[in-house]
Structures are given as structure tokens and as C-alpha cells.
Design a protein around this motif. Structure first.
Motif, PDB file in Angstrom:
ATOM      1  N   ILE A 200       3.657   7.169 -57.402  1.00 53.96           N
ATOM      2  CA  ILE A 200       3.043   6.037 -56.725  1.00 53.96           C
ATOM      3  C   ILE A 200       3.572   5.997 -55.301  1.00 53.96           C
ATOM      4  CG2 ILE A 200       2.723   4.675 -58.818  1.00 53.96           C
ATOM      5  CD1 ILE A 200       5.193   3.067 -58.036  1.00 53.96           C
ATOM      6  N   CYS A 201       2.824   5.376 -54.403  1.00 52.25           N
ATOM      7  CA  CYS A 201       3.162   5.409 -52.989  1.00 52.25           C
ATOM      8  C   CYS A 201       3.210   3.998 -52.415  1.00 52.25           C
ATOM      9  CB  CYS A 201       2.136   6.238 -52.219  1.00 52.25           C
ATOM     10  SG  CYS A 201       2.432   6.332 -50.442  1.00 52.25           S
ATOM     11  N   VAL A 202       4.294   3.691 -51.729  1.00 50.70           N
ATOM     12  CA  VAL A 202       4.378   2.443 -50.968  1.00 50.70           C
ATOM     13  C   VAL A 202       4.038   2.766 -49.524  1.00 50.70           C
ATOM     14  CG1 VAL A 202       5.809   0.517 -50.235  1.00 50.70           C
ATOM     15  CG2 VAL A 202       6.197   1.560 -52.473  1.00 50.70           C
ATOM     16  N   VAL A 203       2.992   2.137 -49.005  1.00 52.37           N
ATOM     17  CA  VAL A 203       2.694   2.265 -47.571  1.00 52.37           C
ATOM     18  C   VAL A 203       3.279   1.024 -46.901  1.00 52.37           C
ATOM     19  CG1 VAL A 203       0.661   3.689 -47.896  1.00 52.37           C
ATOM     20  CG2 VAL A 203       0.387   1.229 -47.885  1.00 52.37           C
ATOM     21  N   THR A 204       4.078   1.236 -45.893  1.00 49.85           N
ATOM     22  CA  THR A 204       4.845   0.122 -45.338  1.00 49.85           C
ATOM     23  C   THR A 204       4.682   0.016 -43.830  1.00 49.85           C
ATOM     24  OG1 THR A 204       7.101  -0.724 -45.036  1.00 49.85           O
ATOM     25  CG2 THR A 204       6.890   1.635 -45.393  1.00 49.85           C
ATOM     26  N   GLY A 205       4.432  -1.195 -43.376  1.00 45.50           N
ATOM     27  CA  GLY A 205       4.260  -1.457 -41.953  1.00 45.50           C
ATOM     28  C   GLY A 205       3.633  -2.820 -41.752  1.00 45.50           C
ATOM     29  N   GLY A 206       4.345  -3.716 -41.077  1.00 47.39           N
ATOM     30  CA  GLY A 206       3.877  -5.088 -40.928  1.00 47.39           C
ATOM     31  C   GLY A 206       3.154  -5.341 -39.624  1.00 47.39           C
ATOM     32  N   THR A 207       2.989  -6.621 -39.321  1.00 46.01           N
ATOM     33  CA  THR A 207       2.304  -7.058 -38.110  1.00 46.01           C
ATOM     34  C   THR A 207       3.317  -7.189 -36.989  1.00 46.01           C
ATOM     35  OG1 THR A 207       0.737  -8.321 -39.449  1.00 46.01           O
ATOM     36  CG2 THR A 207       0.835  -8.835 -37.098  1.00 46.01           C
ATOM     37  N   LEU A 208       3.202  -6.359 -35.980  1.00 49.62           N
ATOM     38  CA  LEU A 208       4.127  -6.420 -34.853  1.00 49.62           C
ATOM     39  C   LEU A 208       3.834  -7.644 -33.985  1.00 49.62           C
ATOM     40  CD1 LEU A 208       4.252  -2.632 -33.902  1.00 49.62           C
ATOM     41  CD2 LEU A 208       5.769  -3.933 -35.402  1.00 49.62           C
ATOM     42  N   LYS A 209       4.772  -7.969 -33.116  1.00 50.02           N
ATOM     43  CA  LYS A 209       4.752  -9.247 -32.412  1.00 50.02           C
ATOM     44  C   LYS A 209       3.460  -9.522 -31.668  1.00 50.02           C
ATOM     45  CE  LYS A 209       7.590 -12.067 -29.328  1.00 50.02           C
ATOM     46  NZ  LYS A 209       8.835 -12.119 -28.523  1.00 50.02           N
ATOM     47  N   TRP A 210       2.932  -8.524 -30.982  1.00 52.57           N
ATOM     48  CA  TRP A 210       1.777  -8.768 -30.117  1.00 52.57           C
ATOM     49  C   TRP A 210       0.467  -8.243 -30.693  1.00 52.57           C
ATOM     50  CZ3 TRP A 210       3.406 -12.292 -27.069  1.00 52.57           C
ATOM     51  CH2 TRP A 210       4.688 -12.257 -26.533  1.00 52.57           C
ATOM     52  N   LEU A 211       0.472  -7.841 -31.973  1.00 53.77           N
ATOM     53  CA  LEU A 211      -0.756  -7.350 -32.596  1.00 53.77           C
ATOM     54  C   LEU A 211      -1.198  -8.306 -33.703  1.00 53.77           C
ATOM     55  CD1 LEU A 211       0.074  -3.541 -32.756  1.00 53.77           C
ATOM     56  CD2 LEU A 211      -1.583  -4.658 -31.261  1.00 53.77           C
ATOM     57  N   PRO A 212      -2.489  -8.456 -33.927  1.00 54.17           N
ATOM     58  CA  PRO A 212      -2.982  -9.493 -34.847  1.00 54.17           C
ATOM     59  C   PRO A 212      -3.015  -9.107 -36.316  1.00 54.17           C
ATOM     60  CG  PRO A 212      -4.818  -8.424 -33.735  1.00 54.17           C
ATOM     61  CD  PRO A 212      -3.575  -7.833 -33.153  1.00 54.17           C
ATOM     62  N   TYR A 213      -2.665  -7.875 -36.691  1.00 53.16           N
ATOM     63  CA  TYR A 213      -2.764  -7.483 -38.086  1.00 53.16           C
ATOM     64  C   TYR A 213      -1.773  -6.376 -38.402  1.00 53.16           C
ATOM     65  CZ  TYR A 213      -6.144  -5.141 -35.136  1.00 53.16           C
ATOM     66  OH  TYR A 213      -6.753  -4.558 -34.069  1.00 53.16           O
ATOM     67  N   ALA A 214      -1.498  -6.231 -39.703  1.00 54.52           N
ATOM     68  CA  ALA A 214      -0.526  -5.240 -40.165  1.00 54.52           C
ATOM     69  C   ALA A 214      -1.170  -3.859 -40.241  1.00 54.52           C
ATOM     70  CB  ALA A 214       0.013  -5.648 -41.530  1.00 54.52           C
ATOM     71  N   GLU A 215      -0.312  -2.838 -40.193  1.00 54.53           N
ATOM     72  CA  GLU A 215      -0.821  -1.470 -40.260  1.00 54.53           C
ATOM     73  C   GLU A 215      -0.911  -0.947 -41.684  1.00 54.53           C
ATOM     74  OE1 GLU A 215       1.891   1.632 -38.850  1.00 54.53           O
ATOM     75  OE2 GLU A 215       3.354   0.047 -38.476  1.00 54.53           O
ATOM     76  N   ALA A 216      -0.116  -1.498 -42.625  1.00 56.17           N
ATOM     77  CA  ALA A 216      -0.094  -0.965 -43.994  1.00 56.17           C
ATOM     78  C   ALA A 216      -1.474  -0.946 -44.660  1.00 56.17           C
ATOM     79  CB  ALA A 216       0.910  -1.737 -44.849  1.00 56.17           C
ATOM     80  N   PRO A 217      -2.263  -2.027 -44.574  1.00 55.97           N
ATOM     81  CA  PRO A 217      -3.600  -1.975 -45.189  1.00 55.97           C
ATOM     82  C   PRO A 217      -4.470  -0.860 -44.616  1.00 55.97           C
ATOM     83  CG  PRO A 217      -2.985  -4.247 -44.724  1.00 55.97           C
ATOM     84  CD  PRO A 217      -1.965  -3.386 -44.051  1.00 55.97           C
ATOM     85  N   ALA A 218      -4.362  -0.614 -43.314  1.00 55.98           N
ATOM     86  CA  ALA A 218      -5.153   0.456 -42.701  1.00 55.98           C
ATOM     87  C   ALA A 218      -4.699   1.818 -43.211  1.00 55.98           C
ATOM     88  CB  ALA A 218      -5.029   0.392 -41.178  1.00 55.98           C
ATOM     89  N   ILE A 219      -3.386   1.967 -43.438  1.00 55.21           N
ATOM     90  CA  ILE A 219      -2.869   3.224 -43.980  1.00 55.21           C
ATOM     91  C   ILE A 219      -3.389   3.430 -45.400  1.00 55.21           C
ATOM     92  CG2 ILE A 219      -0.783   4.459 -44.654  1.00 55.21           C
ATOM     93  CD1 ILE A 219       0.665   3.072 -42.362  1.00 55.21           C
ATOM     94  N   LYS A 220      -3.406   2.360 -46.197  1.00 55.04           N
ATOM     95  CA  LYS A 220      -3.939   2.472 -47.557  1.00 55.04           C
ATOM     96  C   LYS A 220      -5.399   2.921 -47.522  1.00 55.04           C
ATOM     97  CE  LYS A 220      -5.031  -0.020 -51.809  1.00 55.04           C
ATOM     98  NZ  LYS A 220      -4.908  -1.266 -52.599  1.00 55.04           N
ATOM     99  N   ASN A 221      -6.183   2.326 -46.629  1.00 53.80           N
ATOM    100  CA  ASN A 221      -7.598   2.702 -46.538  1.00 53.80           C
ATOM    101  C   ASN A 221      -7.753   4.192 -46.235  1.00 53.80           C
ATOM    102  OD1 ASN A 221      -8.349   0.052 -47.010  1.00 53.80           O
ATOM    103  ND2 ASN A 221      -8.596  -0.461 -44.842  1.00 53.80           N
TER     104      ASN A 221
END
Length: 285
Positions: free
Chosen positions: A143-164
Motif C-alpha cells: 500500500i502507498c501513502v502519498v503525502t503532501g499538504g497545503t503550503l502557506k500560499w497555495l489553496p490546496y494540498a498536493e497529495a490528492p493530485a498525486i493520488k489521481n
């Protein structure tokens, strides 16, 4: 010589602009970007070239002796730390997909590396995703954990995009856990460990002792491996993804700063410490 300095300065500033164009952020994200170190260097080189052209000498000549000694000492210290750090960064413990597959790690941690304001992952992150997809296809039980949150000046997290991207590459979404709160590499491992605890119904210690594959860009792998082991992962294999040539100078300069900062943090505070089953981060997940 003066013309060369000015040309190099222009190239340095153009490099900063190119990096921002390739991975555009929001206004404040662009303003605070680490890439501006190249514009600062470029401005200095241009100023130095113009000054030398007008005066026939550098302003180093007009400084007092004690200032020269102080500046030279600082430059020597920074250069020494940078060279030592680069030596470590260039030599991570890397295994191939085939070598890692022999142990068939149950869990994979795929580290994020940024996202644009248009929700597009940079090419360097897409290359990490390709490596992860290759490994997951060869190890159907992982199983894989994709990890990456919402940085200060960006409106959304990167992890969901990595999953896609992983799903688009043919990986079943049921095998992908999305950790979208982490803001740095330390939190990547902290929050991923907690997520694996909850998903697998295991203790933190069991998660830490489970064979784990960490996938990130080669320039980032040495620091990631060091953090993983320091935080308690006892069986870590590192798989390195390449990154586009245009990003190489910037990524390594930035990583030298990050690696030196980590060593200073460990030296002065002893942080980060080993993870345990009482992680006070549940409310963040």
C-alpha cells in the motif's frame, strides 16, 4: 571579465524567471519563492560587473582589513558546510525497483514536492509518481501513502493530485492512502506513520518495524532516509526518481540549505526524535 559578470548575472535572473514560469504559484507564493536566490545572485553579479567597469577595481579593495577577514571567514565556513553537505546528498542509499521488490515492502511512502496554482504537479513530482507506480505494479500487496499538504500560499494540498496521477497510471485507489496535512519532510513521516497505524490496526512500533520503501527525487533521498531512520523506521529502502535537468542546479542548492539546516536543528535541539505510539498529531489527521 566585467562583461562576463554582467552576462552571468542576467542568466541567473533569467533562470529564476524560468523556474517560476515552469511551476507558477499564487502571487505571494511567487514573491516568497526560494528561487529568488538566483535573482539575488544575478543582481550582485551585475552590480559587481558595473562597479568594476566604472572604477577599475572591486569594492573588496576599499574594505578595511578586519572586514575582509570577517567576510572571508564567513564565506569559508559556508563553502565548507555546503561541500560536506553536498557530499552526503550525492550519495544516498539507493536501490533499484528490482532490488526493492525482492523484499516486497508492505508499505510505500511517496513524498510530495510541490504543486502549481493550476493544480498541476511539476515534472519532478510526476517522475516520482512514475517510480511509485512501477514499484506498486511489481508488488501487488504493497500500500502507498502519498503525502503532501497545503503550503502557506497555495489553496490546496498536493497529495490528492498525486493520488489521481497514481490512479491514472493504473494503481487501484484502494491501495493509496492520502495524507494531506504535512508541510515538510518531518511531518511527511510523522503523519504517514499515524495513517498507517490507523489503516492497518497496528501500533506505531509495528509500523516502524515493517519494511518500508521511500520514494522521492534523488537530490532529496539522502535527507529523507536520514529522517526516516532517525524517527524510528528500522528497515527503509530508498528508490530515487530523476528530475528534469532545468531544475537540477536549483534543487541541489536548495537541498544543501535544507540538509545543513536539519543538521543544525539536530545538533541544537535533538529534534526530530523517534516516533512512538503516543503521537500528538491525531487531531491534525
Amino acid at each position: 571579465m566585467n562583461i562576463i559578470l554582467i552576462i552571468l548575472g542576467i542568466i541567473s535572473i533569467a533562470y529564476d524567471a524560468t523556474l517560476l514560469i515552469l511551476n507558477p504559484g499564487t502571487f505571494w507564493d511567487n514573491v516568497t519563492s526560494f528561487t529568488h536566490i538566483w535573482s539575488a545572485l544575478g543582481a550582485y553579479l551585475i552590480f559587481l560587473g558595473i562597479y568594476r567597469r566604472k572604477t577599475g577595481h572591486s569594492f573588496w579593495k576599499i574594505w578595511k582589513k578586519w572586514i575582509k577577514i570577517a567576510v572571508a571567514s564567513v564565506i569559508f565556513l559556508i563553502a565548507t558546510v555546503s561541500i560536506i553537505s553536498l557530499g552526503f546528498i550525492l550519495n544516498p542509499a539507493v536501490v533499484s525497483i528490482e532490488e526493492a521488490a525482492k523484499e516486497s515492502a508492505e508499505q510505500v511512502i511517496l513524498l510530495g514536492g510541490g504543486i502549481s496554482k493550476d493544480r498541476k504537479l511539476p515534472k519532478s513530482v510526476l517522475m516520482r509518481v512514475e517510480k511509485a507506480a512501477e514499484y506498486l505494479k511489481a508488488n501487488s500487496q504493497s500500500i502507498c501513502v502519498v503525502t503532501g499538504g497545503t503550503l502557506k500560499w497555495l489553496p490546496y494540498a498536493e497529495a490528492p493530485a498525486i493520488k489521481n496521477q497514481l490512479v491514472a497510471a493504473g494503481i487501484s485507489p484502494e491501495r493509496i492512502l492520502v495524507e494531506d496535512k504535512a508541510l515538510d519532510t518531518i511531518q511527511n513521516f510523522q503523519f504517514s506513520c499515524k495513517m498507517l497505524e490507523n489503516h492497518k490496526g497496528q501500533t506505531c512500533q509495528q509500523v516502524l518495524e515493517t519494511p518500508t520503501v521511500v520514494i522521492t527525487s534523488r537530490f532529496h533521498l539522502r535527507r529523507a532516509e536520514r529522517l526516516a531512520r532517525r524517527m524510528g523506521f528500522t528497515n527503509v529502502k530508498g528508490i530515487a526518481a530523476a528530475c528534469p535537468a532545468i531544475y537540477v542546479p536549483h534543487n541541489y542548492v536548495r537541498e544543501i540549505c535544507a540538509y545543513a539546516k536539519l543538521n543544525i536543528r539536530i545538533l541544537l535541539t535533538g529534534e526530530p526524535k523517534r516516533l512512538n505510539s503516543v503521537l500528538n498529531i491525531t487531531e491534525k489527521l
